[in-house]
Design a protein around this motif. Sequence first.
Motif: not given
Length: 425
Positions: A98-111
Amino acid sequence: MSENDYTDMWTNLGIDLEAHDRLMKTLGQFYGDIYLSQTNRPEGMKYLDFVLSEIHGLRIRELLEAKNEGRKIVGTFCLYVPEEIVLAADGVCIGLCAGAEVGTEQAEQILPRNTCALIKSFFGFKLARLCPYTESCDLVIGETTCDGKTKAYELFAELADVFVIEVPNTKGDAGRSLWRSEIGRLKNKIEELSGRTITADGLRAAIETVNAKRRALARLNALRETVPAPISGRDALLINQVQFYDDPVRFTAKLNELCDELDDRVQRGIGVAPAEAPRILVSGCPMAAPNWKVPYIIEKNGAVIVGEESCVGERGTRNLVPETGRSVDEMLDQIAERYFRIDCAVFTPNEDRMGHVREMSERYGANGVVHYALQFCTPYAMEAGKVERALKADGVPMLRIETDYGMEDFAQIETRVQAFLEILR
Ligand code: SF4
Ligand code: SF4
């Protein structure tokens, strides 16, 4: 980053191969710039370079082999989860990165967007199907440390098998007894998962294994107290990060070999940076791999990082579990006690951490401290002011940095670090 073909293995794990390929290429490039470009590195770092080059290859193959033998793979995100209990049931404990900017867009749809990068990253890795470690886990252990993680695990449980232990946020008797009972609940869960009963002999052996790893890390840290520093902060950070993935016995042996080499460097006065380079202590939030941005900026500008007051650093390695326990219950008491001493900023009050920062800055001969907080990490951002005041009493200057895993603020942070180093020179 590997030349071997692991395509079948990754396909079976459900990894998104195209996106994974892009991630590995970027990581390889990043690693080359930040690590391989260093001069005068200890020979022993070749092992770490090898581990990194095989991070999604050989190590995953080992995990899958362990799984085939019936061993369980347990993922964790916090220092509060005792590795000893997983090892005692012949499981494999992996600190998920969990130290890289990965899947941020998908994550921000949930968080919510204003969630710390670490939480968004572990969601992002899962949603984007990019992390073979996450996909190999039989169980993920969450903990109720900060509010962000507490709530995030509820949502994460919709995507993976999650078991949450309750970590109190005060250190009085009530907190201690809650924590001890949670350690018991974790032990029961791990027994149920593995189908094995944890025995006194098994638990003692696990305690010894983890203690040996912590002793080797403490040995590394002690060597960094010397002037000139025998190893860079970047390399030390990498060692601290890899300890969460690698087999603990092999890692300990390799780290001790590296320390033998560093011992020799210290005897001969060989440093990785000139003796007059500003010595920096980094303090604050965990830096999960491959979060190397701030240490890179600090060292690229001529300073040397000599210690980490961090979860990926001394917060995670100080204090051993006694090896004298006779019964499982007695050893669980001792494990609970050892972990309860961790000075995470989620505790209130948290005076121990102030003492540790001051003690470490003195022990390592730090000229300044860089306080690192992830954006939206309330516990560490709130504590930064207290840390600064505590250090001021000792005449040690501190620079506060709040950032995430993106590269947009690289130049801005670099300018601030350069100005800070000027004050120290
Ligand atoms: S900062 Fe606290 S909650 Fe986060 S990993 Fe470290 S100990 Fe766990
Ligand atoms: S970095 Fe801070 S906000 Fe993020 S998970 Fe750790 S303690 Fe929580």
